[in-house]
Each structure stands twice: as C-alpha cells, then as structure tokens.
Write a protein that holds these residues in place. Structure first.
Motif, PDB file in Angstrom:
ATOM      1  N   GLY A   1       0.763  -1.032  -0.415  1.00 39.77           N
ATOM      2  CA  GLY A   1      -0.175  -0.125   0.255  1.00 39.77           C
ATOM      3  C   GLY A   1       1.175   1.060   0.165  1.00 39.77           C
ATOM      4  O   GLY A   1       0.162   2.417  -0.280  1.00 39.77           O
ATOM      5  N   VAL A   2       2.235   1.240   0.263  1.00 41.67           N
ATOM      6  CA  VAL A   2       2.916   2.193   0.914  1.00 41.67           C
ATOM      7  C   VAL A   2       3.607   1.934  -0.739  1.00 41.67           C
ATOM      8  O   VAL A   2       4.473   3.355  -1.337  1.00 41.67           O
ATOM      9  N   ILE A   3       4.380   1.015  -1.331  1.00 42.34           N
ATOM     10  CA  ILE A   3       5.351   1.071  -2.687  1.00 42.34           C
ATOM     11  C   ILE A   3       4.803   0.067  -3.513  1.00 42.34           C
ATOM     12  O   ILE A   3       4.170  -1.228  -3.074  1.00 42.34           O
ATOM     13  N   ASP A   4       5.373   0.799  -5.198  1.00 42.71           N
ATOM     14  CA  ASP A   4       5.479  -0.709  -6.217  1.00 42.71           C
ATOM     15  C   ASP A   4       6.751  -0.877  -6.343  1.00 42.71           C
ATOM     16  O   ASP A   4       7.568  -0.171  -6.591  1.00 42.71           O
ATOM     17  N   TYR A   5       6.234  -1.998  -7.142  1.00 47.48           N
ATOM     18  CA  TYR A   5       8.242  -2.621  -6.689  1.00 47.48           C
ATOM     19  C   TYR A   5       8.443  -2.936  -8.509  1.00 47.48           C
ATOM     20  O   TYR A   5       7.128  -4.313  -9.802  1.00 47.48           O
ATOM     21  N   TYR A   6       8.717  -3.126  -9.779  1.00 52.11           N
ATOM     22  CA  TYR A   6       8.837  -3.135 -10.924  1.00 52.11           C
ATOM     23  C   TYR A   6      10.934  -3.377 -10.795  1.00 52.11           C
ATOM     24  O   TYR A   6      11.529  -3.073 -10.688  1.00 52.11           O
ATOM     25  N   THR A   7      10.273  -4.254 -12.348  1.00 48.34           N
ATOM     26  CA  THR A   7      11.735  -5.300 -12.759  1.00 48.34           C
ATOM     27  C   THR A   7      11.938  -3.978 -13.653  1.00 48.34           C
ATOM     28  O   THR A   7      10.859  -4.857 -14.501  1.00 48.34           O
ATOM     29  N   ILE A   8      13.275  -4.215 -14.877  1.00 46.24           N
ATOM     30  CA  ILE A   8      13.617  -3.434 -15.866  1.00 46.24           C
ATOM     31  C   ILE A   8      14.970  -4.258 -16.739  1.00 46.24           C
ATOM     32  O   ILE A   8      16.113  -4.756 -15.711  1.00 46.24           O
ATOM     33  N   ASN A   9      14.790  -5.345 -17.448  1.00 45.94           N
ATOM     34  CA  ASN A   9      15.452  -5.863 -18.191  1.00 45.94           C
ATOM     35  C   ASN A   9      16.584  -4.898 -18.880  1.00 45.94           C
ATOM     36  O   ASN A   9      15.717  -4.120 -19.985  1.00 45.94           O
ATOM     37  N   GLN A  10      17.579  -4.708 -18.757  1.00 48.09           N
ATOM     38  CA  GLN A  10      18.848  -3.585 -19.114  1.00 48.09           C
ATOM     39  C   GLN A  10      18.921  -3.854 -20.347  1.00 48.09           C
ATOM     40  O   GLN A  10      19.421  -3.076 -21.464  1.00 48.09           O
TER      41      GLN A  10
ATOM     42  N   PRO B   1      14.723  -2.977 -25.567  1.00 54.74           N
ATOM     43  CA  PRO B   1      15.126  -1.767 -26.189  1.00 54.74           C
ATOM     44  C   PRO B   1      14.093  -0.325 -25.695  1.00 54.74           C
ATOM     45  O   PRO B   1      14.720   0.804 -25.879  1.00 54.74           O
ATOM     46  N   ALA B   2      12.918  -1.044 -25.109  1.00 49.01           N
ATOM     47  CA  ALA B   2      11.874   0.130 -24.851  1.00 49.01           C
ATOM     48  C   ALA B   2      12.495   0.856 -23.469  1.00 49.01           C
ATOM     49  O   ALA B   2      11.430   2.096 -23.450  1.00 49.01           O
ATOM     50  N   GLU B   3      13.564   0.556 -22.902  1.00 44.59           N
ATOM     51  CA  GLU B   3      13.551   0.872 -21.704  1.00 44.59           C
ATOM     52  C   GLU B   3      15.261   2.217 -21.584  1.00 44.59           C
ATOM     53  O   GLU B   3      15.561   2.487 -20.521  1.00 44.59           O
ATOM     54  N   GLN B   4      15.835   1.667 -22.944  1.00 43.59           N
ATOM     55  CA  GLN B   4      17.057   2.143 -23.055  1.00 43.59           C
ATOM     56  C   GLN B   4      17.259   3.577 -22.612  1.00 43.59           C
ATOM     57  O   GLN B   4      18.321   4.120 -21.901  1.00 43.59           O
ATOM     58  N   ASN B   5      16.220   4.845 -22.707  1.00 46.41           N
ATOM     59  CA  ASN B   5      16.215   6.226 -22.456  1.00 46.41           C
ATOM     60  C   ASN B   5      15.541   6.421 -20.819  1.00 46.41           C
ATOM     61  O   ASN B   5      16.335   6.729 -20.605  1.00 46.41           O
ATOM     62  N   PHE B   6      14.919   5.573 -20.520  1.00 49.16           N
ATOM     63  CA  PHE B   6      14.783   4.964 -19.197  1.00 49.16           C
ATOM     64  C   PHE B   6      16.140   5.303 -18.238  1.00 49.16           C
ATOM     65  O   PHE B   6      16.219   6.101 -17.559  1.00 49.16           O
ATOM     66  N   MET B   7      16.702   4.137 -18.482  1.00 51.93           N
ATOM     67  CA  MET B   7      18.313   4.048 -18.269  1.00 51.93           C
ATOM     68  C   MET B   7      18.852   4.761 -18.467  1.00 51.93           C
ATOM     69  O   MET B   7      19.752   4.923 -16.997  1.00 51.93           O
ATOM     70  N   LYS B   8      18.759   5.702 -19.183  1.00 52.38           N
ATOM     71  CA  LYS B   8      19.706   7.148 -19.681  1.00 52.38           C
ATOM     72  C   LYS B   8      19.527   8.146 -18.486  1.00 52.38           C
ATOM     73  O   LYS B   8      20.389   8.619 -18.647  1.00 52.38           O
ATOM     74  N   LYS B   9      18.041   8.266 -18.556  1.00 48.36           N
ATOM     75  CA  LYS B   9      17.424   9.106 -17.438  1.00 48.36           C
ATOM     76  C   LYS B   9      17.682   9.089 -15.765  1.00 48.36           C
ATOM     77  O   LYS B   9      18.483   9.891 -15.028  1.00 48.36           O
ATOM     78  N   MET B  10      17.407   7.606 -15.894  1.00 50.67           N
ATOM     79  CA  MET B  10      18.059   7.248 -14.112  1.00 50.67           C
ATOM     80  C   MET B  10      19.493   6.908 -13.888  1.00 50.67           C
ATOM     81  O   MET B  10      19.764   5.994 -12.761  1.00 50.67           O
ATOM     82  N   ASN B  11      20.653   7.027 -15.072  1.00 55.77           N
ATOM     83  CA  ASN B  11      21.838   6.538 -14.861  1.00 55.77           C
ATOM     84  C   ASN B  11      22.656   5.781 -14.327  1.00 55.77           C
ATOM     85  O   ASN B  11      23.375   5.828 -13.433  1.00 55.77           O
TER      86      ASN B  11
END
Length: 284
Positions: free
Chosen positions: A217-226, A229-239
């Motif tokens: 109820g306080v947090i949500d958990y996500y996983t991202i495979n490095q 391809p769809a997550e590359q820009n987001f990974m760049k933003k997150m350094n």
C-alpha cells in the motif's frame, strides 16, 4: 537700560533662538514630503508580480475540476488521440526562436507520430484567446511545449528551443508510465535494473518483493531488463551503468526522482530502513 555695547551680541543670540526651531520645522516638512513622495512612488509603480504568478500558474496542474478545468479538459479531449501522448506547442509567429522551433518540430513529427500528436497554438491569433486563458499561456516565454499523457497528465514542459532528440526521448517508457501512475497516487516505486546474466538478481528480486509485501500500500515494485530496447532512454535518465555486473535497485520517492540506490546485494531491512529514513514512510 540696554547696554549699547552688548546690543549686537544680544541681537545675534535672539536670531539664533528664533531660527533654531524654524530649522527643525523646515526639516520635518522636508522629511514628511520625502515620505509622501516615496509612498506615492510605491503606489504608482507597476506591480508585475501578478504577471509572474500567472506565468508560474501556467506550469501548474489544475486542482478540483472547476469550470476552468472542465473547459481545459474538454479541449484536451479533442486534441488527444486514444492511447497517444500530446504535445501542446505555444508560439508567436514573429519570434525567431519559434520560427526555428517550427522547423525542429517538422523533423520530429515523423518520429513522434506512432506515440504522440502535436497541437500548435499561435498566441498572435485572436481565435486562440480563450485557449491562452485556459492554459494561462499569455505570459509564458515562447517557444513553450507541454507534454501530456493519454489521460491528460502533464509530464514534461520545455521552454526555449528544444531538440528533436529531447522531444522524442521525453515520451515515457512502458515502465516509466507505470512509475508515473504510482507517483501520482503518492506511492514510492522500487525499481530493480538487471540482466539475466546477473547471478545476484534472483536473490535481490526476492528481497525487493518481500520489502514490497511488508510495505504493501506504500510502494510498488518494478523490474527492468537492461537489454530491453524500450527502456533504454529511461535507463539513461536514471544513470544506470550498463557496464555494471550487478543489479541496481533504485527507490523513486515522492519527489519523483531516484533518491536512493543500491548496487549489488541488499537485504530487506536495509531497503525498508532506507524508505523510512528518506521518506518517513512506515508500513501499515
């Protein structure tokens, strides 16, 4: 009898006694006049704070659905295509930067089309007066662009010349969209960036899941495979360091940024304590 020898001295002293209070009265009048002039100056001086406030308000979200917000929502409903993001571009047709921004947008449109639409608002056109009022855009510096999600949530704002790359990369990745939704309901996101080849991932994944259960109820958990391809820009933003051989766990707090990160093994208590320390979040 008046001593004739003392008369000049007595007369001089008398003049001083008379002149002394008159001097202070005169000074008092001058000071009073200065205060009046200063007051008049402050009253007559144009106060541009309202204009600045209006410009800032143009960058804020609407509160409860007022008549103003309802009219704005109706416009956005017309502009947003189902499931697509929307760029609203405010410009003046006689501003050099806007003329150049138009050319940039022409180049960006082919890349934006699959995911977004573009609406241009010329502030010099009298027909757009109501739109400018609804978006409080009269005082904004142009070019000015707002990016809205398909459900009308403003996620990015751009003032001044903005490149094609910046505009295209501003569209959130699939996981980032979920994180934005989490942020909007005042919850914390825990994200684990991993690769299948990382041996520590299964253990870290289980740790994060247990922490999420504890903080339900306080947090949500996500996983991202490095390697997605769809997550590359987001990974760049997150350094995210792509050269790392260990998973990276990032806590995205109520500020909307990655406030805490762990590289490699992290235990559940350490993860939960970080949330409590950083965000004063306690499990229910």
């Amino acid at each position: 009898m008046i001593d004739k020898q003392l008369f000049p001295l007595n007369f001089f002293l008398l003049l001083i006694l008379i002149s002394f209070p008159l001097f202070f009265i005169s000074c008092g009048n001058k000071d009073s006049g200065a205060e009046n002039n200063a007051s008049k100056g402050s009253i007559s001086k144009p106060d541009n704070r309202r204009d600045n406030t209006e410009a800032r308000q143009g960058q804020n979200d609407d509160g409860p659905l007022s008549v103003h917000a309802a009219a704005k929502k109706k416009l956005l409903d017309q502009w947003i295509e189902s499931g697509k993001y929307l760029y609203v571009y405010f410009y003046d047709d006689d501003v050099d930067d806007c003329i150049y921004q138009d050319k940039i947008l022409d180049k960006a449109i082919p890349e934006l089309k699959p995911k977004a639409t573009l609406t241009k608002i010329n502030r010099k056109d009298p027909k757009n007066a109501e739109i400018l009022r609804l978006f409080r855009a009269k005082q904004l510096q142009v070019p000015f662009i707002v990016l809205y999600t398909p459900d009308q949530y403003p996620v990015r704002r751009f003032t001044g010349l903005t490149s094609v790359e910046t505009l295209v990369n501003a569209i959130p990745s699939p996981t980032q969209e979920k994180i934005i939704s989490t942020y909007r309901i005042r919850k914390i996101s825990v994200i684990c960036f991993y690769r299948d080849s990382m041996k520590e991932f299964p253990e870290i994944d289980q740790t994060c899941k247990k922490a999420a259960e504890t903080m339900a109820g306080v947090i949500d958990y996500y996983t991202i495979n490095q390697d997605d391809p769809a997550e590359q820009n987001f990974m760049k933003k997150m350094n995210i360091d792509k050269a790392s051989t260990s998973p990276t766990v990032i806590i995205v707090g109520l500020k909307g940024s990655g406030d805490r990160r762990f590289i490699g093994t992290v235990n559940k208590d350490q993860l939960i304590q970080a949330m409590k320390d950083e965000f004063q979040v306690l499990p229910k």
